[in-house]
Each structure stands twice: as C-alpha cells, then as structure tokens.
Motif scaffolding. Structure first.
Motif, PDB file in Angstrom:
ATOM      1  N   ALA A 183       0.056   9.556 -10.141  1.00 52.79           N
ATOM      2  CA  ALA A 183       0.708  10.841 -10.326  1.00 52.79           C
ATOM      3  C   ALA A 183       2.170  10.798  -9.895  1.00 52.79           C
ATOM      4  N   ARG A 184       2.485   9.869  -9.019  1.00 48.33           N
ATOM      5  CA  ARG A 184       3.864   9.807  -8.529  1.00 48.33           C
ATOM      6  C   ARG A 184       4.553   8.515  -8.955  1.00 48.33           C
ATOM      7  N   SER A 185       4.092   7.914 -10.066  1.00 46.63           N
ATOM      8  CA  SER A 185       4.611   6.607 -10.449  1.00 46.63           C
ATOM      9  C   SER A 185       6.104   6.653 -10.779  1.00 46.63           C
ATOM     10  N   ASP A 186       6.576   7.786 -11.323  1.00 48.20           N
ATOM     11  CA  ASP A 186       8.005   7.894 -11.627  1.00 48.20           C
ATOM     12  C   ASP A 186       8.853   7.722 -10.372  1.00 48.20           C
TER      13      ASP A 186
ATOM     14  N   THR B 119       0.883  -1.177   0.000  1.00 45.44           N
ATOM     15  CA  THR B 119       0.000   0.000   0.000  1.00 45.44           C
ATOM     16  C   THR B 119       0.914   1.218   0.000  1.00 45.44           C
ATOM     17  N   VAL B 120       0.712   2.077  -0.979  1.00 44.49           N
ATOM     18  CA  VAL B 120       1.576   3.248  -1.048  1.00 44.49           C
ATOM     19  C   VAL B 120       0.972   4.354  -0.194  1.00 44.49           C
ATOM     20  N   ALA B 121       1.792   4.927   0.685  1.00 46.89           N
ATOM     21  CA  ALA B 121       1.328   6.019   1.535  1.00 46.89           C
ATOM     22  C   ALA B 121       2.393   7.116   1.532  1.00 46.89           C
ATOM     23  N   VAL B 122       2.064   8.231   2.139  1.00 47.84           N
ATOM     24  CA  VAL B 122       3.051   9.304   2.264  1.00 47.84           C
ATOM     25  C   VAL B 122       3.050   9.837   3.670  1.00 47.84           C
ATOM     26  N   ASN B 123       4.122  10.536   3.942  1.00 46.64           N
ATOM     27  CA  ASN B 123       4.287  11.225   5.205  1.00 46.64           C
ATOM     28  C   ASN B 123       4.008  12.699   4.930  1.00 46.64           C
TER      29      ASN B 123
END
Lengths: 300, 537
Positions: B208-211, B147-151
């Motif tokens: 949007a942040r796949s790169d 699961t991709v998450a961000v801080n």
C-alpha cells in the motif's frame, strides 16, 4: 381572544357548498399548502427509512415506500464495518465537546456579565469578530501544526481522539459565549449581591446561584455544540485517517464513496443511527429551541 | 425560556449561604473549594511536566520557555486575589489562543511561502534527500536484508528501514540516518520479526505504501545512502548526484549536468530550467496572492468560484427565508386542526443529522440509480451537468435549512400584535398590502441579524458542497481548477489535502483571502446590527 371570523355576519342559512367555499378560503388552502410542504419535508426521510429495511440493500432497488422489511442491512453494517467504534467515537466527540464547551463558555460568560475589568469591551467585540473566522478556514495551519505536535506528543497527534478534541475546544469561546452572556444578564444582579453580602465567594455565587438559574441556555448551547460536532466533517477528515479512529460520519462517507450502489442499505441504517442522538436531544429540548435559535446561533 | 423568566426574580435561591453572615469582603474560599483548587493546579502542573519532557529531549528550548510561561501564568492567576475575572476567562482563552488565533496567524505566515510537496523542509534536508535518492550500486556495495517498519500507525507512520547485514548486525534507518537497533528479534532469513518502538508492516501494508518506498532513502556518510531493491533487500551505494558547497550546486556525475541552487524558488535548476524534485521551503512574498489575482488561468478560477460562492450563499439564504416564512405564515392562524403534527413534520429535516442527509441527497441525485431519475423517469445527469449540479446543491440546502427559518419566523410573528394587521385592513388595505407594509417591516427587524448569520454560515458551508458534489463537475483543466459548484473553502481543501501534490502555501493564501472577504462582509453587517450596543450594558 375570540376568533376573528369574517363569516360571522347576518347569514341565515349556509348551503353546504357555501360553507365549503368559506372553509377553503380560510383554512382549506392552508391545509393544501402544508400538504405540499410536508411532502417535501418528509420524502427523503421516508426514503432513507425504506432503504434501511430494504432486503436487497442497493440504491437502485430502494423505493420511496418500503417493498419489504428485513434487518439484513443492519446486520451487514455491524458485521462488515467497525460500526461500534465509529459510533462510540462520534458520541465521544459530541458529548465531551458539548460538556467542556458549556463549562468554558459559562465561566467566560459569567465574567463578562458580572464583572467590569480592563479589556472586557475588547474581549466581547473580539468574540464577535472571531465568530466570523470559522476555525476550519485555518485547516492548513492546523494540519501543519499537528504534524509537528504529533512527532513530539504521539498521544495528541493525528488519529487520536485527544488531538481533534483539543482543536474542537479551541472554538469553545464563540458566539455561544455571547448567547450565554445575554442570558446571564437577565438574572437580577441583586441576587448575587445579596449572596455576597452574606459572605459567599464569587465561585459560590457562580456555582450555587447563577448556574441553576441559567440551565435553559446551558441546555441550548450543549444541544447546538452536540449537533455541530456530530456533523463535523472537515477537521475530522484531516485528523482521523485510520479507519479505527474515525467517526460515524467519516465512515458513512467512505461507505458510499467506494461502493455507491451496493452499500446504500448499510449507509441508510447508519444515517438513521447518526440522526437518532440529534432527534433525541431535539425531542427533549424542544421547548427551548425556538427561543435559543432566535438569539442568534446558527445550525446548517 | 420566556415562561421561565418572570419566575427567575422570585425564584428561591438554592444553596445561598443565608445562615453565615459575615460583614465586609469575603475572606478566602471554603475548605472544599481550596482542595479542588489545589488538585486542579497539581493536575495542571503534571500536564506541564508531561509537555516539557519531549521538548527537552528534542531540544526545543523556546517550547520549554512557552510551557513554563503558561504554567506560571496559570499559577499567578489562580493564586492572586486581584485577578478574579481572569480566573474565569483563562481556561477558554488558552484554548482559543492555541487552536484558533495561533492557527490563523500561522496560516498567514504560510501563505507567504511556497510550502508544498517537494518544498517542505530546509535546504539541508533537501540536499540529503537528493544525494540519498541518487544512490546506485557500486562494486563493493554493502547488502542488507530489509524489513519495512513504521513509527506509529501502519497507514500513516513514518517509514523506517530495519536492516540486517551478513554478519547479523541490525540497524534502523530513517530519513535522518542510520542507528544501531537493539533488542530486535531476527529470523533465519535476516528479517526482523519484532522490535521495540517500531511496527513491522505486513506485505499488504508495504504494498500500500510502495510509492513512498520507491522514494525513500537513508542517508549515510558523505554522499552515500541506502535504498531498497524490492521489498526485502537493500543496498548501500554512493550518490550519483553530489552537492558542492563552493558553487552551491548539485552535480550529476553520470550525465555531467550541474544544477544550481535557486534560493528564490527553493530548488536546484539546471541551465534549461529543469529542476530536481526535492526542494526546500522559501518565502515568496505575495506571489501566491498575485497568482490568483492576476495570473489569467488562476484568476479566472478564483473569481469564478467567488462569484458562485456569493450567489450560492445569497440564493440559499433567500430561498430558505421565503419558504420558511411562507410556512410560518400558513400556520399562523389561531385555530387549525393538525397544527402540532404539521409543525413536527415540517421541522423534521432540521432534526436529522445534516452530514448523513447531504450524503443521502447526493445518492438521490445519482444519475444511474438515484431516486429522482427513477421515479420521475428522467435521464438528467444531476451531478455531472453544471447547472443541474448547482440546482441540486441549492435544493438540498433549502431542504435542510428552511425549518430553522420557519422556527425563527414563527417566533417573530408571534411577537407582532395581530391587531396591527387588522387595523390596516380596516383602513382599506388588502391582506397583501397589510402584510407588505405592516407585518413584513416589523418582521425584518427581528430577522435581519438571522439572515446575515445564515448568509455568513452558508458562505463557508463546506459540507453542503463537498458531501454532494465535491465541488464538481470539473472543466477540461481537471480538479486543480475550480469546479462548477466549488466554494472557496472546498477549493482550498482540495488544493491542500485531496490532490496528488499538496499546495499548502497556495491554499493558505486562499484561506487568508476568505478571511479578508468575510471581514469586509462582517464589518458591514456588524455596523448594522444592534449587537454591539450590548457591550455597553
């Protein structure tokens, strides 16, 4: 003073033609020149107003003179963009920065004007020199600095109001302090000396005697800082990347950047809204402006 | 303000405590002042404690020392009786130090490094990143549900991998390594739906942040790491590229190529001088400066931009002055019908928001839909042609700038006695001669400082160029070279923030160069103004 009228000679009777030639030589050409200048000054403003009420709302359909009137652009702007947030952000930065800058600057100007201390000369020259180095030139360092600060203190990192406000306040002491110091100097020293004889402290002299007498210069500095902040783009564009935290200026920039033609009507409404606060402060402070400007502060 | 001044001397002094007469030096502030003082100091102390906590957790000891020193300084200044001027200067000066003087010094130190994308952190970070990035699947690879998450914010926060293995254990993986994840809500497929401290991204946000996702890897034990395969699974594998401390090199176990560390350039290079993308930050001395001063390609960009920058500032200042003065002279007659209306309309551009007006001018110059081409029936590619774009930028700035000169010139003209010009005319001078030899010299005394500051302002007028042309049009070398309307500041901004690879070190060197140029100009102009004499008053 009587009008130095060259035509007050022993002329018995002037023909209509002769009177016109005299008028044209004295005032007529001035009206002609002013007509040209006013056209140049007003047409972009006319265009933006006409585009704002243009029912089609595209750049290609906007004319210099309105072809119709509708509020559809304004409705689009309110509905499709976080306009309210943008506007609130812009006003927040402009008002807070102007208020705090005036406060910090007035405090420093009071010290420079009324006190003699070690380092005063260096401080005054330093302020003049720093003015030559606009803060945004250090943008790379400010960016790197806040990349680290944001990790430690998310509350003042990127995309927050407080981080950018702190940076703006770094420029509070500037040429504005000079402007204020010059004005403080014109208030007679005897006033605060006599108050101090009567037992007032330096803080009381500052708040009760100085501040009420220098209101005009406080107003001018507030006006200049307000306008500069509302039009600030560079620092804001680096700091505020999230659409919800942006200012109206940044929002408008992106609006016409992505869709140059179709969003123009919305942009025009936003441009007028962004100009309204500046127009208002100009209107209320107009009697101070011309002298405040000659004292050396610049706006672009 | 002029009208107010004579009044100030005799104005009733409001609030002066005339009633209480205490001879000798004042002793202490009144009670109200003391309470405010205590409250403000308390607030400041609280702020200091708030600032120390994260520093303590991160172990930044020098930061704690700094905060304590600042708090102590503030206490000393406001509690001592001998530091009266400092009480008034400290608030502004603290901000000035932190957000203006320190950034300038930091810019200077950054300008001596190669800091850029690919050269941001330390050598250890670069090695960890190289090893983790080269991870490939082994036969016994551990598999995870990802699961991709961000801080932080979805668009900008640091990426975090929330991982669950087949036994249902949950982990959080960052660029630093793997930690246990507590209190996460996991659905049947193993996806984390909610967790404390991280923001789970939606599929669109991940896209949007796949790169970044492609380049992201979580380092685990020696030479191993976790990478994503697709958007919802990840695997742990061993690194193909392994760092060897004895030779200070990285060996690619698949191809057998050895990359040796080059501590001068801050990257690993093989024998053919090909480098690994992940590098580290090193000092490069004056290389950045030498590059744009002597390297033929960069130097032509830099000096071309510099020449145009000076020409831009000079021509805008000159035109604004001429137009503003001409309008002021036209309206400088005792009686003229409509003078007030003229004044308001002429000053109108100055009262509009300049940011919005630059964008408006850009759209009026638009080649396809713009007002100018449509109304005048032209086909000019205003912002695409070198000289058309330059003229467009100057024209827009004259429109925005002349009202200011008009206001200033009007003020200056009113201060010059009319009789002087009339006397010259009685002596036989024509109106032009009277203006040229009597009025203008007097006018210039008041206007010269204004002209200098207008020039200095326009020299760094970022908005004027960025919002209209973004520095373009560009030549064949693209946007990394200077564009036709680029100012030094827009060029710097683009190198640091608007290009695919950010070149912080080089951009900082350009900033320092602007500092130097501006310094020379200001030393020259300061020595000619009377402002410095005021210091002695």
């Amino acid at each position: 003073m009587s009008t130095p009228d060259v035509a007050v000679g022993p002329v018995y009777r002037r023909t209509a033609g002769k009177r016109f030639t005299l008028w044209a030589g004295r005032l007529g050409w001035r009206h002609a020149v002013m007509l040209v200048v006013v056209t140049f000054a007003v047409f972009p403003v006319l265009f933006v107003v006409s585009a704002a009420i243009n029912p089609v709302g595209t750049l290609s359909s906007s004319q210099l003179w309105p072809t119709g009137a509708s509020l559809s652009n304004a409705q689009d702007l309110f509905r499709n963009t976080p306009f309210g947030t943008w506007y609130a952000n812009s006003l927040f930065f402009a008002i807070t920065n102007a208020t705090v800058t005036v406060l910090l600057s007035a405090l420093a100007a009071y010290a420079f004007s009324r006190m003699r201390f070690k380092g005063r000369r260096v401080g005054l020259i330093g302020l003049l020199v720093i003015q030559m180095f606009p803060q945004f030139l250090a943008i790379v360092a400010i960016y790197l600095m806040f990349s680290n600060i944001g990790e430690l203190y998310p509350a003042i990192g990127f995309d927050t109001r407080w981080g950018l406000l702190l940076v703006y306040l770094g420029g509070a002491l500037s040429i504005n302090t000079w402007l204020m110091k010059g004005f403080f100097d014109t208030v007679p020293k005897e006033l605060d000396e006599s108050a101090q004889m009567d037992g007032a402290t330096h803080a009381q002299v500052f708040v009760r005697i100085m501040l009420p007498l220098v209101t005009p210069v406080l107003a001018i500095v507030a006006l200049l800082v307000f306008i500069n902040t509302i039009n600030e783009f560079l620092l804001a564009s680096v700091f505020l990347r999230d659409s919800g935290s942006q200012t109206l200026g940044l929002g408008l920039y992106q609006l016409v950047d992505s869709q140059r033609n179709t969003n123009f009507g919305m942009f025009a409404v936003g441009a007028i809204m962004l100009s309204l606060p500046t127009l208002a402060v100009f209107w209320f402070l107009q009697r101070y402006i011309s002298e405040g400007l000659t004292s050396g502060a610049v706006k672009g | 303000m002029t009208a107010d001044r004579p009044g100030t001397a005799g104005a009733p002094v409001q609030g002066a405590p005339a009633g209480r007469k205490r001879p000798g030096p004042s002793s202490g502030s009144p009670l109200g002042g003391q309470i405010i003082k205590i409250l403000l100091l308390g607030l400041f102390t609280a702020l200091g404690v708030w600032a120390v906590l994260p520093l303590y957790l991160a172990g930044v000891w020098w930061g704690i020392v700094l905060v304590v020193a600042v708090v102590a300084l503030v206490y000393w200044v406001y509690l001592s009786k001998r530091t009266v001027p400092a009480k008034y200067l400290v608030p502004g000066v603290l901000f000035l130090m932190a957000f203006q003087i320190f950034p300038v010094l930091y810019t200077m130190s950054t300008s001596l490094t190669n800091m850029s994308d690919g050269h941001r952190g330390t050598k250890e970070q670069a090695i960890a990143s190289i090893e983790a990035y080269s991870v490939v699947r082994d036969a016994d690879s551990r598999e995870f549900t990802l699961t991709v998450a961000v801080n932080g914010e979805p668009e900008t926060g640091e990426l975090v991998f929330l991982l669950t293995d087949s036994e249902g254990n949950a982990y959080a993986g960052t660029e630093e390594g793997l930690t246990d994840l507590v209190g996460a809500q996991v659905d049947e497929s193993g996806k984390v739906t909610d967790t404390l401290g991280y923001t789970v991204l939606s599929p669109t946000q991940v896209n949007a942040r796949s790169d970044e996702l492609q380049r992201f890897a979580v380092p685990t034990d020696d030479g191993a790491g976790i990478r994503s395969s697709g958007l919802s699974s990840a695997f742990e594998g061993s690194a193909v590229r392994v760092y060897d401390q004895t030779c200070d090199c990285v060996e690619d176990t698949e191809t057998g190529i050895v990359y040796h560390a080059d501590d001068e350039r801050g990257a690993f290079y093989d024998e053919d001088d090909r480098r690994l993308p992940q590098g580290w930050q090193v000092g490069v001395g004056l290389d950045n400066f030498l590059r744009f001063l002597f390297n033929p390609t960069f130097a032509s960009s830099f000096f071309g931009t510099l020449v145009w920058n000076i020409a831009f500032a000079a021509s805008v200042t000159f035109l604004v002055f001429v137009v503003g003065l001409a309008v002021a002279l036209t309206l400088h007659v005792p009686k003229m019908r409509g003078k007030v209306v003229y004044r308001i309309l002429v000053v109108l551009p100055y009262a509009m928001s300049s940011l919005a007006m630059y964008l408006l001018w850009r759209d009026m110059f638009n080649a396809d839909f713009g007002l100018f081409n449509r109304m005048l029936g032209l086909q000019v590619d205003w912002l695409g042609d070198v000289w058309a774009a330059r003229i467009a930028v100057i024209l827009a700035n004259v429109w925005l700038g002349y009202p200011y000169m008009f206001l200033v010139a009007t003020g200056a003209l009113q201060a010059i006695p009319r009789e002087l010009g009339q006397a010259a005319q009685l002596d036989g001078a024509g109106p032009w001669q009277a203006f040229r030899h009597v009025t203008l010299p007097l006018l210039m005394v008041a206007m010269t400082p204004i002209l200098i500051s207008t020039f200095a302002f326009n020299f760094n007028n970022f908005n004027a160029v960025w919002l209209i042309t973004r520095g373009g049009p560009f030549g064949s070398e693209g946007t990394t070279a200077g564009g036709a309307t680029d100012l030094l500041i827009t060029y710097t901004y683009r190198l640091a923030f608007s290009e695919a690879t950010a070149q912080y070190g080089y951009a900082a060197a350009l900033s320092v160069m602007i500092f130097l140029i501006v310094s020379v100009m200001s030393v020259v102009s300061l020595s000619r103004t009377k402002a410095l004499q005021e210091v002695e008053r």
